[in-house]
Enzyme design. Structure first.
Site, PDB file in Angstrom:
ATOM      1  N   LYS A 126       0.771  -1.085   0.058  1.00 36.45           N
ATOM      2  CA  LYS A 126      -0.054   0.007  -0.133  1.00 36.45           C
ATOM      3  C   LYS A 126       0.709   1.364  -0.012  1.00 36.45           C
ATOM      4  O   LYS A 126       0.399   2.365   0.527  1.00 36.45           O
ATOM      5  CB  LYS A 126      -0.865   0.414   1.025  1.00 36.45           C
ATOM      6  N   GLY A 127       1.975   1.083  -0.322  1.00 33.63           N
ATOM      7  CA  GLY A 127       2.953   2.308  -0.563  1.00 33.63           C
ATOM      8  C   GLY A 127       2.858   3.006  -1.740  1.00 33.63           C
ATOM      9  O   GLY A 127       3.165   4.213  -1.947  1.00 33.63           O
ATOM     10  N   GLY A 128       2.528   2.322  -2.856  1.00 34.41           N
ATOM     11  CA  GLY A 128       2.518   2.875  -4.084  1.00 34.41           C
ATOM     12  C   GLY A 128       3.433   2.086  -5.131  1.00 34.41           C
ATOM     13  O   GLY A 128       3.839   2.711  -5.862  1.00 34.41           O
ATOM     14  N   THR A 129       3.618   0.804  -4.845  1.00 41.12           N
ATOM     15  CA  THR A 129       4.371  -0.104  -5.440  1.00 41.12           C
ATOM     16  C   THR A 129       4.105  -0.318  -6.831  1.00 41.12           C
ATOM     17  O   THR A 129       4.806  -0.399  -8.032  1.00 41.12           O
ATOM     18  CB  THR A 129       4.657  -1.476  -4.911  1.00 41.12           C
TER      19      THR A 129
END
Ligand SMILES: *[C@@H]1O[C@H](CO)[C@@H](O)[C@H](O)[C@H]1NC(C)=O
Ligand SMILES: *[C@@H]1O[C@H](CO)[C@@H](O)[C@H](O)[C@H]1NC(C)=O
Ligand SMILES: *[C@@H]1O[C@H](CO)[C@@H](O)[C@H](O)[C@H]1NC(C)=O
Ligand SMILES: *[C@@H]1O[C@H](CO)[C@@H](O)[C@H](O)[C@H]1NC(C)=O
Length: 369
Positions: A126-129
């Site tokens: 959920k970090g933006g990977t």
């Protein structure tokens, strides 16, 4: 196809065998002609730097199916600067290799080989990977697996050959990449990746751990609506402010704790941190730093992005050949959870010392206050 039509249009010769031979020869010549033409055009376009048109060619060759397997096909393929002419290294998913790749009769150029990744997006969930992967694969010198291989956590027993088999074909000049966000919190992952290659470049996309936890919970909730509340799961004793550090949604955000185990194998210079927040406000700037880290030219710039206000997320601009929208970010349909602001404050307090230690360790202030 034109070739086949031609074959049928020829008046039938008297004998069956002769007719068969004739058609056979004709179709062989036709096939040769078609391939020659295709490769000729392909290399011509590449030498002119018209990478976007590659997709149209690919479509003609591989047909509908191939195109669907590779929705980002305009973004992939060999580098325009690559020496090998007309190498349509196509699919990126661990999907079957495109038809062309399996034919290697004389005249067919080399199509690259499958290599173990030289760079991996190891986290965080959920970090933006996904966004970073989709953005970076716009680069002609990057080829990436679309799905998450989970090799260094769940599938390590399958061996490196299995892992390699998932990779897209690349030319010498291209970087192979994959992303599996759970690696970052997998104890064995650093040692295993180090054992594959100590030169592996690692990318970690980080984001305010509180919003990350909420986003993580929201995703889980959309799959399992019966789970307890966020507040309930976050604390072992809320009135005492005892945060449940064993809950994954909380634990993942203690970045510095996980980072320690990576630093036992890799120097900090070999780990690049992407700010999930800046990825939204300044995707070009953030991707510029990723390209520098990977040692590739800054090809992805402002020109590639536009901001979709509805989505609240940057999207990749459409090119002539792209069909699907390349917009990521929040899923619109996802249930919105209201979290007690007091809980958010408590979690912010909980994470503060971890964040500060993290900033100090990586030498970067992510401003999550
Ligand atoms: C295909 O190419 C490889 C490597 O160049 C070669 O070893 C192999 O024999 C070729 N196969 C056929 C069927 O020509
Ligand atoms: C490291 O990789 C080699 C193969 O390259 C393998 O034989 C060995 O078991 C691995 N060691 C560890 C500790 O994973
Ligand atoms: C939380 O801690 C308070 C104070 O020690 C105690 O009275 C209460 O029973 C605890 N609650 C739970 C759910 O353990
Ligand atoms: C922005 O995103 C919304 C929601 O996904 C979509 O419906 C819309 O077409 C997008 N707008 C543009 C200009 O891409």
């Amino acid at each position: 196809m034109a070739c086949r039509v031609l074959g049928w249009a020829v008046p039938p010769p008297p004998r069956l065998t002769r007719r068969f031979l004739f058609i056979f020869t004709l179709s062989l010549s036709c096939t040769y002609l078609c391939y020659s033409l295709l490769f000729c055009c392909d290399s011509l376009m590449q030498s002119r730097g018209l990478g976007e048109h590659r997709c149209l060619l690919i479509r003609n060759v591989g047909g509908k199916k191939l195109l669907q397997k590779s929705p980002y096909c305009s973004l992939e393929g060999p580098s325009p600067s690559a020496a090998s002419p007309g190498a349509p290294a196509l699919s990126s998913a661990p999907a079957p290799a495109p038809r062309l790749a399996s034919t290697n009769h004389s005249g067919t150029p080399k199509l690259g080989t499958k290599r173990l990744p030289q760079a991996i997006i190891v986290g965080v969930k959920k970090g933006g990977t996904r966004a970073v992967l989709e953005f970076i694969r716009v680069h002609p010198d990057v080829r990436a697996v679309g799905t998450e291989p989970h090799f260094f956590d769940r599938n390590y027993d399958r061996g490196l050959d299995w892992y390699r088999s998932l990779m897209p074909r690349t030319l010498e000049s291209q970087i192979t990449m994959e992303k599996t966000p759970s690696y970052f919190v997998t104890k064995e992952a650093p040692r295993r990746i180090f054992n594959m290659s100590r030169d592996t470049k690692l990318i970690v996309v980080v984001r305010n751990p509180v919003t990350r936890a909420i986003s993580d919970y929201t995703q889980t909730l959309s799959k399992k609506p019966d789970i307890p509340t966020f507040e309930g799961l976050s604390f072992r004793n809320r009135s005492l402010g005892l945060v449940d550090m064993s809950w994954n949604a909380i634990r993942i955000g203690m970045y510095v704790v996980h980072l320690e185990s990576w630093l036992q194998y890799f120097p900090l210079a070999q780990i690049h941190f992407v700010s999930g927040e800046r990825l939204i406000t300044d995707p070009a700037g953030e991707m510029g730093r990723v390209q520098d880290f990977l040692g590739i030219k800054r090809v992805i710039t402002d020109k590639h992005f536009y901001f979709n206000k509805t989505k609240g997320f940057p999207c990749l601009k459409k090119t002539e050949s792209s069909i699907l929208p390349r917009c990521l970010g929040k899923s619109k349909g996802r249930t919105h959870v209201q979290i007690d602001p007091e809980v958010i404050d408590q979690l912010r307090d909980f994470y503060r010392p971890y964040n500060i230690k993290f900033y100090e360790t990586v030498g970067q202030d992510f401003r999550w206050e």
